[in-house]
Design a protein around this motif. Sequence first.
Motif, PDB file in Angstrom:
ATOM      1  N   TYR A  51       0.826  -1.207   0.161  1.00  0.00           N
ATOM      2  CA  TYR A  51      -0.287   0.337   0.073  1.00  0.00           C
ATOM      3  C   TYR A  51       0.483   0.831  -0.367  1.00  0.00           C
ATOM      4  CZ  TYR A  51      -4.064  -2.889   0.951  1.00  0.00           C
ATOM      5  OH  TYR A  51      -4.984  -4.095   0.215  1.00  0.00           O
ATOM      6  N   LYS A  98      -8.765   5.985   5.275  1.00  0.00           N
ATOM      7  CA  LYS A  98      -8.568   4.843   4.174  1.00  0.00           C
ATOM      8  C   LYS A  98      -7.877   3.770   4.501  1.00  0.00           C
ATOM      9  CE  LYS A  98      -9.624   8.703   0.861  1.00  0.00           C
ATOM     10  NZ  LYS A  98      -9.759   9.167  -0.220  1.00  0.00           N
ATOM     11  N   GLY A  99      -7.131   3.660   6.072  1.00  0.00           N
ATOM     12  CA  GLY A  99      -5.943   2.500   6.015  1.00  0.00           C
ATOM     13  C   GLY A  99      -5.004   2.907   5.043  1.00  0.00           C
ATOM     14  N   ALA A 122     -11.205   2.200  10.472  1.00  0.00           N
ATOM     15  CA  ALA A 122     -10.383   1.228   9.619  1.00  0.00           C
ATOM     16  C   ALA A 122      -9.509  -0.332   9.678  1.00  0.00           C
ATOM     17  CB  ALA A 122      -9.010   1.957   9.159  1.00  0.00           C
ATOM     18  N   LYS A 123      -9.593  -0.361  10.209  1.00  0.00           N
ATOM     19  CA  LYS A 123      -8.790  -1.542  11.145  1.00  0.00           C
ATOM     20  C   LYS A 123     -10.624  -2.340  10.691  1.00  0.00           C
ATOM     21  CE  LYS A 123      -4.959  -0.739  14.065  1.00  0.00           C
ATOM     22  NZ  LYS A 123      -4.519  -1.065  15.687  1.00  0.00           N
ATOM     23  N   ALA A 125     -12.470  -2.361   9.416  1.00  0.00           N
ATOM     24  CA  ALA A 125     -13.430  -2.554   8.057  1.00  0.00           C
ATOM     25  C   ALA A 125     -12.748  -3.164   7.260  1.00  0.00           C
ATOM     26  CB  ALA A 125     -14.011  -1.062   7.397  1.00  0.00           C
ATOM     27  N   LEU A 127      -9.725  -1.548   6.098  1.00  0.00           N
ATOM     28  CA  LEU A 127      -9.436  -1.325   4.549  1.00  0.00           C
ATOM     29  C   LEU A 127      -7.836  -1.262   4.983  1.00  0.00           C
ATOM     30  CD1 LEU A 127     -11.462   1.692   5.930  1.00  0.00           C
ATOM     31  CD2 LEU A 127     -12.748   0.094   3.821  1.00  0.00           C
ATOM     32  N   GLY A 128      -6.838  -0.789   3.593  1.00  0.00           N
ATOM     33  CA  GLY A 128      -5.570  -0.611   3.313  1.00  0.00           C
ATOM     34  C   GLY A 128      -4.592  -1.640   3.679  1.00  0.00           C
ATOM     35  N   SER A 131      -6.195  -4.585   5.989  1.00  0.00           N
ATOM     36  CA  SER A 131      -6.994  -5.874   5.772  1.00  0.00           C
ATOM     37  C   SER A 131      -6.152  -6.879   5.744  1.00  0.00           C
ATOM     38  CB  SER A 131      -6.645  -5.791   4.339  1.00  0.00           C
ATOM     39  OG  SER A 131      -7.090  -6.785   2.801  1.00  0.00           O
TER      40      SER A 131
END
Length: 870
Positions: A51, A98-99, A122-123, A125, A127-128, A131
């Motif tokens: 990322y 947005k992670g 973010a964690k 979900a 995200l980024g 993940s």
Amino acid sequence: MHSGIVKEVKSGDTIVVVGPPTTIPPPELNITLSGVIAPRVARRDTQDEPYAWAARECLRKMTIGQRIEFTSPDEFGGRQFATVMLRGQNVAAELVAKGLVAVKDKGSGPEFEEMQQLEAAAKEAGLGIHSADSNEHAVRPAVDRDFDVKRWHRSLPARQPLSAVVEWVRDPCTFGCVVVPDFKYVLVNLSGVAGPRILRAAAEGEAPQPQPFYYQAKYLSEALMLNRTVELHLESIENNGTAVGSLLTSEGNIAEELVRRGYGKVVEWSAKESASGVQALVSCENEARKANAGIWSGQEAHAARTSNQMQPVVAIEVRSGDTLYIQPIGSNAEPTMVSLSSVRCPRLANAKAKEEGMAEDEPWAVESKEWLRSHVMTQDKLMMKVDYHRMIGEKERPFVSLFNSKHQNLAVKLVQAGLATCQPHRDNDERSADYADLLAGEGQAKEAHRCIGGSRPAPTHRINNMSMSAEKAKAFVPSLQRERPACVVDYVMSGSRFKLAVPKDSAVLTYALSGIRTPSHGGNKAAEPCGPEALAFTRKMAMQRDVRIEVEGTDRGGTFLGQLFVGAGDKNIAVELLRQGLAWLDERSASRSDYFNQMEAACNSAKEGKLGVWENYVEPVAEEEEEEVVGHSKMVHISVQHVQDGATFWVHISGEEGKRMLQQRHSRFAQGDFAGPGAGGRYRINQYCLAPFSDGQIYRAKILERLQGDKYKVLYIDYGNTHEVNAADLEKFPGDKMDVAEMAWQCKLAFVDAPALGAEYGSEAAWHLEKALMGRTDLVSEIVSSHGGVLSMFVYENVDQSPHSSVNCHMLASGCVRNISGRGSREIPDAMRDAEERAAKKHIALWRYGDSRADSDEDDRRPRAWNSTQ
């Protein structure tokens, strides 16, 4: 809070901010977002962390070119940390949500707590970087920097634009771009424009110097293009792998903006393929010129530039496959040497070094020169466009594109024929407007294995000189008369003398026009009126042209004689020279020619119009037969008083014959001008007087010429030498000195022609004659003729009066003089012919390069009524 413009995004948490452009370059500041850590972007030969590229791209798209606000930076570990705000929003918080970045463990305050909450969301979900899936898809491919750019470009669909990100601005017109999604790194030069750059150091130890407006132009390119997503149009690829193309953003072509602000000038060779086109770029340049902007400032008003500046020219001489002399049509200016733009042909060796075996022509050099000659010398009109200038030695030379009647660039056709290669250029160097076509043509020649691009060895050239000897020339005449092969004028020696090449027979020969004589243009002999004009006329008409010849015969030196025709109209050069008044008609040889009537009519036309050599011509009047002063073929004793040149000298003649000759001379002498000086103390030409010499003595003399500064040039009539004397030092000729006529006789070695004192080998010839004659008391001479008061004689030692031992033969053997040519040459004794032939075979003095004598040396062909202006 502080503010600035984001110039560059280096990673997901680092940006470069620039302040207002109050100075150039403006101040810059590297800022790292405080409170967060982004994955590391790879450097060369390493790989991104997962990322890292996504974080960097997100930050780039969010902030590049935008005005931001930031807190006073805190320095730690050599880095500047600050909170960055964009339109009131914390940039770091956007990335956390947005992670794409991680929040640092340590921190406090509401801002830190907010980012921890965003990271937790973010964690949750996934995200980024949070993940749970494999991170392989989150790592961009390694940027490919080592690949065949030309091959890759050929594999792309024609004229398809590419998406790319500008990662580096090397200079105002050169950009490092990463093509996405292929991740190929390409260095791109802007097409159609050349901007200022940093020049190399002039000397060791000195710093490189930027050209004017370099930093302003680079700042503009960085401000508008760095880290921008662009539409990349690749137009061509250089041999070094650098691409030439256009970079377009939503605001247009950066090339146009640079030119409009005066930070660049149009380069036509690449502008033709530019996305903007030539006209648009030229319009921008004219706008900058009119406003005196940038590089056009501080100068006088500039003329508007057009995109097509052509000039009609005619080729005068081809020097090599890529260099020639041209002259504008309708101009009488000196021909200009030009070279073809952006090509290099094999080099011809220096003629002298080649003769001495010290150098050889490069392979295909002869074929390259002949190709260019056959394509430019057969054209009545060429169109020329100057692409650029270069300093060659101490002179500036134009480099041009030449176009034939079909509007074809001859340099492109030359390269396609495999007889030239493209000249490599540095980035943004000026070059041919058709450089892309030249590159394509070179590729075609290599693929077809033509000449330079092939493995076949170049032909060898062995030239047979058919004028090496009279026997060889005479044997070749029947072949020329029977086959009449195509010939090329390799060189014009004089107005009527040529060096011809006969390609069919691999031969060269010396060729002279029969029936005419042209004035001398100089060289070994003083130039005559209209001599240089005759040479220039013949060169322009015949130099390196395809010609037709009608051979009538040869002379004793191996020179071929006849008529020469050139051009589509089959013009007879001898007739054209006579028509322009640049030659005399030699009726003796012309009367035997089939073209006598044409030649006579042309000569009479020039004579009536007082053209050229006939400008001061007056019709001849009957001359009284000169009084015989000596019985011819009598031996007389002589003592030489003065040597004038290599064939002319003054003598006293002793004995009874000498007394008789002086008595016979006295009657004419007594009728001379012995009166005193005229008004103002001026003496007249041919007036007798007394004049002092450098030894302080007074001698009898005659006025030859009035000089500036109230001086006269006088001839000492008893010795033959001349001197410049002040008018005040001259005295009236007394009556008591009139009893004896001039005692010095002017003499000339019979059948001998010597160069003038100021010409090549003139002084050497005079030295040889002086050494042979002066101070001798044992000399006798055989007088063979007299004309105009000059005695023509053979000179012998009293003990040996055989022809081969005469001073005449001795002088011919030295190589510093030659036998006369023309009508009187029939009576030359065999001994003198043998002496001259020995000197010629040894290549002594005048004969070191063979027989260079032209028809213009045949002085006895000059009309007797010729009234010289010299």
